[in-house]
Design an enzyme around this catalytic site. Structure first.
Site, short mmCIF file in Angstrom:
data_model
loop_
_atom_site.label_atom_id
_atom_site.label_comp_id
_atom_site.label_asym_id
_atom_site.label_seq_id
_atom_site.Cartn_x
_atom_site.Cartn_y
_atom_site.Cartn_z
N GLU A 89 -30.76 102.08 15.58
CA GLU A 89 -29.66 102.50 14.71
C GLU A 89 -30.06 103.70 13.86
O GLU A 89 -29.29 104.67 13.72
CB GLU A 89 -29.22 101.35 13.81
CG GLU A 89 -28.74 100.12 14.56
CD GLU A 89 -29.84 99.10 14.82
OE1 GLU A 89 -29.55 97.91 14.77
OE2 GLU A 89 -30.99 99.52 15.06
N CYS A 105 -31.95 97.86 9.07
CA CYS A 105 -30.94 98.71 9.72
C CYS A 105 -29.55 98.43 9.17
O CYS A 105 -28.69 99.32 9.16
CB CYS A 105 -30.97 98.47 11.23
SG CYS A 105 -32.47 99.07 12.02
N ALA A 137 -58.80 82.55 48.09
CA ALA A 137 -60.11 83.00 48.55
C ALA A 137 -60.48 82.22 49.80
O ALA A 137 -60.03 81.09 50.00
CB ALA A 137 -61.18 82.79 47.48
N ALA A 178 -63.30 80.46 52.51
CA ALA A 178 -64.31 79.42 52.27
C ALA A 178 -65.60 79.98 51.67
O ALA A 178 -66.29 79.29 50.91
CB ALA A 178 -64.61 78.69 53.57
N PRO A 184 -57.41 78.98 39.33
CA PRO A 184 -56.60 77.81 39.67
C PRO A 184 -56.54 76.78 38.56
O PRO A 184 -55.51 76.14 38.36
CB PRO A 184 -57.32 77.27 40.91
CG PRO A 184 -58.02 78.45 41.49
CD PRO A 184 -58.45 79.28 40.32
#
Length: 378
Positions: free
Chosen positions: A66, A101, A178, A180, A286
């Site tokens: 504003e 404002c 990912a 193993a 995870p």
């Protein structure tokens, strides 16, 4: 008292423009994106009314939309007495880094204010009431859906009193982050990784667990396609009790590093709220993902899925303690994007609920525990 005049087509067009202006502001930071258009005084139903000034909020510490619009009108030599201010968010009514404002509009002589969304912040709200008390005509609720959308994560963060949490997952089609042997670069494509960096550049903070820090040594920076750091770097948050190594990339160029030595997501969010963080991106691993999901503190999921099958390796989310399908965390899809060969699914959990902690399982002698890498540092 005369009845309130509804918004006109000209004011509707001005609100559309105000939404466009609001999008120019930064998506990150403690303050909302807001746009404002000031229309010349005249009949509300008039087919056309001259635009006297425009403005948007450019970030914390700068003029609010504003005030910026009033300054623009002043630079144009326009007289705003009796004019209409069309603004996407209720004018604030408090003194923070800048003044109220509501008072700025009153002192400028604005005669009418049209608002899209009411301010949910109890500290800043009240501008509409102050304006009405001063005899200014106030109309609320114009293009509310668009006004809410442009506010993004800021609105629910303020309503809930904590950062809005986006959980990012980047996994193979069978849910692995990912292989193993612990390798994870790259499961997703460069197109998906570039998209994820744009997301990083829009959030206030990125969080990972200490397991991810030790396994992946991520930098947690937002970068351009050419690999350069973007202008805004999010706060880098590490969650867990283990130390961040002295030579970790997290200590290099990028956002400030903050380490919370806890496993409680609610404690992390409370601390971040105290730092005026509105949007947190949880990237890994995870166990951290499971902790936020289990606590019912995930507001949105960004799942980058690659057309890759691994068959074994680290799962994207650790044990949630779900013993039967009826207890599964269900998500509502909101958007699906094709990113090169990959797909991004944006979804929101259904009614959040806290799950019981997962059963602690003892490692079988002779077996190895897979590495805890999870961010696929992108």
């Amino acid at each position: 008292m005369a009845s309130l005049r509804p918004a006109s087509l000209t004011e509707l067009e001005a609100m559309h423009r105000a939404v466009v202006l609001a999008r120019r502001g930064p998506a990150h930071g403690p303050n909302p994106r807001v746009g404002c258009v000031i229309l010349a005084p005249g009949e509300v139903a008039a087919a056309e009314r001259t635009v006297l000034g425009e403005g948007w909020h450019r970030g914390a510490g700068t003029a609010h939309a504003e005030v910026a619009a009033l300054a623009d009108a002043h630079e144009r030599g326009a007289d705003v007495r009796g004019a209409t201010a069309v603004v996407t968010l209720e004018p604030c009514d408090h003194t923070g880094r800048t003044g109220p404002c509501s008072i700025a509009l009153m002192e400028a002589g604005i005669g009418r204010v049209v608002i899209s969304v009411a301010d949910p912040n109890p500290t800043a709200a009240g501008g509409a009431a102050r304006l009405r008390a001063a005899g200014v005509e106030v109309v609320e609720g114009l293009l509310t859906e668009q006004g809410i959308e442009v506010l993004g994560a800021w609105l629910p963060a303020v309503e809930r009193g904590r950062p809005f949490v986006t959980l990012k997952l980047a996994a193979s089609l069978d849910g692995r982050v990912a292989a193993a042997d612990g390798t994870s670069r790259w499961i997703t494509s460069d197109v998906a990784r570039a998209h994820a960096h744009r997301l990083r550049a829009e959030v206030d903070a990125i969080a990972v667990g200490t397991g991810t820090v030790l396994a992946d040594d991520p930098a947690l920076t937002a970068r351009t396609a050419s690999g350069e750091l973007t202008g805004h770097q999010p706060l880098r948050v590490v969650v867990g009790r283990r130390d961040v190594p002295p030579g970790a990339r997290l200590r290099g160029p990028g956002g400030e590093l903050v380490h919370f030595r806890t496993h409680d997501p609610a404690e992390v969010l409370a601390a971040l709220a105290g730092r005026e963080v509105r949007h947190l991106l949880v990237e890994g691993g995870p166990h951290l993902a499971a902790a936020f999901l289990g606590a019912g503190l995930v507001d949105e999921v960004h799942a980058y899925v690659a057309p890759v099958l691994l068959g074994s390796g680290l799962a994207a989310v650790a044990d949630l303690g779900v013993g039967t399908i009826a207890d599964a965390i269900r998500l509502i899809p909101r958007e699906v994007l094709h990113l090169g060969p990959d797909i991004l699914l944006v979804a929101t959990p259904t009614t959040p609920r806290t799950l019981p902690p997962p059963v602690q399982r003892t490692n079988v002698p002779g077996t190895t525990v897979p590495p805890t890498s999870s961010t696929q540092e992108i």
